[in-house]
Write a protein that holds these residues in place. Structure first.
Motif, mmCIF file in Angstrom:
data_model
loop_
_atom_site.group_PDB
_atom_site.id
_atom_site.type_symbol
_atom_site.label_atom_id
_atom_site.label_comp_id
_atom_site.label_asym_id
_atom_site.label_seq_id
_atom_site.Cartn_x
_atom_site.Cartn_y
_atom_site.Cartn_z
ATOM 1 N N LEU A 42 113.197 29.892 46.883
ATOM 2 C CA LEU A 42 114.003 29.890 48.108
ATOM 3 C C LEU A 42 113.224 30.579 49.220
ATOM 4 O O LEU A 42 112.517 31.564 48.967
ATOM 5 C CB LEU A 42 115.307 30.652 47.885
ATOM 6 N N THR A 43 113.390 30.094 50.448
ATOM 7 C CA THR A 43 112.811 30.838 51.558
ATOM 8 C C THR A 43 113.474 32.210 51.586
ATOM 9 O O THR A 43 114.565 32.402 51.051
ATOM 10 C CB THR A 43 113.055 30.123 52.906
ATOM 11 N N ARG A 44 112.835 33.138 52.216
ATOM 12 C CA ARG A 44 113.413 34.481 52.283
ATOM 13 C C ARG A 44 114.764 34.452 53.010
ATOM 14 O O ARG A 44 115.695 35.150 52.630
ATOM 15 C CB ARG A 44 112.441 35.442 52.960
ATOM 16 N N ARG A 45 114.881 33.629 54.024
ATOM 17 C CA ARG A 45 116.155 33.523 54.744
ATOM 18 C C ARG A 45 117.236 32.917 53.847
ATOM 19 O O ARG A 45 118.372 33.391 53.818
ATOM 20 C CB ARG A 45 115.985 32.693 56.000
ATOM 21 N N ALA A 46 116.901 31.857 53.103
ATOM 22 C CA ALA A 46 117.877 31.234 52.201
ATOM 23 C C ALA A 46 118.292 32.215 51.112
ATOM 24 O O ALA A 46 119.464 32.275 50.728
ATOM 25 C CB ALA A 46 117.306 29.960 51.590
ATOM 26 N N PHE A 47 117.355 33.010 50.611
ATOM 27 C CA PHE A 47 117.686 33.995 49.587
ATOM 28 C C PHE A 47 118.612 35.068 50.158
ATOM 29 O O PHE A 47 119.592 35.459 49.518
ATOM 30 C CB PHE A 47 116.417 34.623 49.009
ATOM 31 N N ALA A 48 118.330 35.527 51.370
ATOM 32 C CA ALA A 48 119.191 36.530 52.011
ATOM 33 C C ALA A 48 120.600 35.967 52.216
ATOM 34 O O ALA A 48 121.591 36.665 51.995
ATOM 35 C CB ALA A 48 118.594 36.981 53.339
ATOM 36 N N ASP A 49 120.688 34.692 52.619
ATOM 37 C CA ASP A 49 121.995 34.049 52.791
ATOM 38 C C ASP A 49 122.731 33.949 51.454
ATOM 39 O O ASP A 49 123.939 34.183 51.383
ATOM 40 C CB ASP A 49 121.847 32.657 53.399
ATOM 41 N N LEU A 50 122.016 33.604 50.393
ATOM 42 C CA LEU A 50 122.616 33.526 49.058
ATOM 43 C C LEU A 50 123.172 34.878 48.634
ATOM 44 O O LEU A 50 124.305 34.966 48.152
ATOM 45 C CB LEU A 50 121.583 33.029 48.044
ATOM 46 N N LEU A 51 122.403 35.926 48.825
ATOM 47 C CA LEU A 51 122.876 37.270 48.471
ATOM 48 C C LEU A 51 124.105 37.659 49.283
ATOM 49 O O LEU A 51 125.059 38.215 48.741
ATOM 50 C CB LEU A 51 121.779 38.304 48.686
ATOM 51 N N ALA A 52 124.080 37.369 50.561
ATOM 52 C CA ALA A 52 125.226 37.716 51.415
ATOM 53 C C ALA A 52 126.480 36.984 50.945
ATOM 54 O O ALA A 52 127.555 37.585 50.859
ATOM 55 C CB ALA A 52 124.921 37.371 52.869
ATOM 56 N N ARG A 53 126.345 35.706 50.607
ATOM 57 C CA ARG A 53 127.505 34.939 50.142
ATOM 58 C C ARG A 53 127.989 35.451 48.786
ATOM 59 O O ARG A 53 129.190 35.501 48.524
ATOM 60 C CB ARG A 53 127.161 33.462 50.071
ATOM 61 N N ALA A 54 127.063 35.834 47.917
ATOM 62 C CA ALA A 54 127.456 36.366 46.606
ATOM 63 C C ALA A 54 128.204 37.685 46.772
ATOM 64 O O ALA A 54 129.209 37.926 46.097
ATOM 65 C CB ALA A 54 126.223 36.562 45.726
ATOM 66 N N LYS A 55 127.743 38.528 47.677
ATOM 67 C CA LYS A 55 128.410 39.808 47.915
ATOM 68 C C LYS A 55 129.801 39.615 48.505
ATOM 69 O O LYS A 55 130.695 40.413 48.267
ATOM 70 C CB LYS A 55 127.564 40.687 48.830
ATOM 71 N N GLN A 56 129.991 38.544 49.270
ATOM 72 C CA GLN A 56 131.296 38.250 49.863
ATOM 73 C C GLN A 56 132.157 37.437 48.907
ATOM 74 O O GLN A 56 133.298 37.100 49.234
ATOM 75 C CB GLN A 56 131.115 37.443 51.156
ATOM 76 N N ASP A 57 131.619 37.087 47.750
ATOM 77 C CA ASP A 57 132.292 36.254 46.754
ATOM 78 C C ASP A 57 132.727 34.923 47.351
ATOM 79 O O ASP A 57 133.825 34.438 47.110
ATOM 80 C CB ASP A 57 133.497 36.982 46.154
ATOM 81 N N SER A 58 131.841 34.323 48.154
ATOM 82 C CA SER A 58 132.179 33.048 48.799
ATOM 83 C C SER A 58 131.337 31.888 48.263
ATOM 84 O O SER A 58 131.211 30.860 48.927
ATOM 85 C CB SER A 58 132.018 33.156 50.313
ATOM 86 N N LEU A 59 130.774 32.042 47.071
ATOM 87 C CA LEU A 59 130.024 30.958 46.462
ATOM 88 C C LEU A 59 130.976 30.006 45.737
ATOM 89 O O LEU A 59 131.979 30.441 45.189
ATOM 90 C CB LEU A 59 128.978 31.505 45.474
ATOM 91 N N PRO A 60 130.660 28.708 45.720
ATOM 92 C CA PRO A 60 131.524 27.771 44.969
ATOM 93 C C PRO A 60 131.498 28.111 43.481
ATOM 94 O O PRO A 60 130.509 28.573 42.959
ATOM 95 C CB PRO A 60 130.888 26.407 45.227
ATOM 96 N N ARG A 61 132.605 27.861 42.837
ATOM 97 C CA ARG A 61 132.681 28.119 41.387
ATOM 98 C C ARG A 61 132.762 26.841 40.623
ATOM 99 O O ARG A 61 133.277 25.892 40.938
ATOM 100 C CB ARG A 61 133.879 28.991 41.078
#
Length: 61
Positions: A42-61
């Motif tokens: 992942l690009t560093r920006r995409a990875f940062a976005d993934l982490l932010a979404r995981a911390k907000q619990d907004s990832l699809p399940r």
């Protein structure tokens, strides 16, 4: 290229975690239970976005 993989210090020994590696222009992510199965880069920006979404619990399940 020699890739240095690491797991979170919070991970347990049950094998249910991912490993990360810093690449020159990306962050690599792989399953710690199947390290030979490949990795996702992942690009560093995409990875940062993934982490932010995981911390907000907004990832699809």
């Amino acid at each position: 290229m020699n890739i240095h993989w690491r797991k979170s210090t919070r991970s347990e020994d049950h094998g249910n975690c991912v490993e990360l590696a810093a690449l020159p222009h990306a962050v690599a992510v792989r399953d710690s239970k199947a390290p030979g199965a490949g990795h996702l880069a992942l690009t560093r920006r995409a990875f940062a976005d993934l982490l932010a979404r995981a911390k907000q619990d907004s990832l699809p399940r």
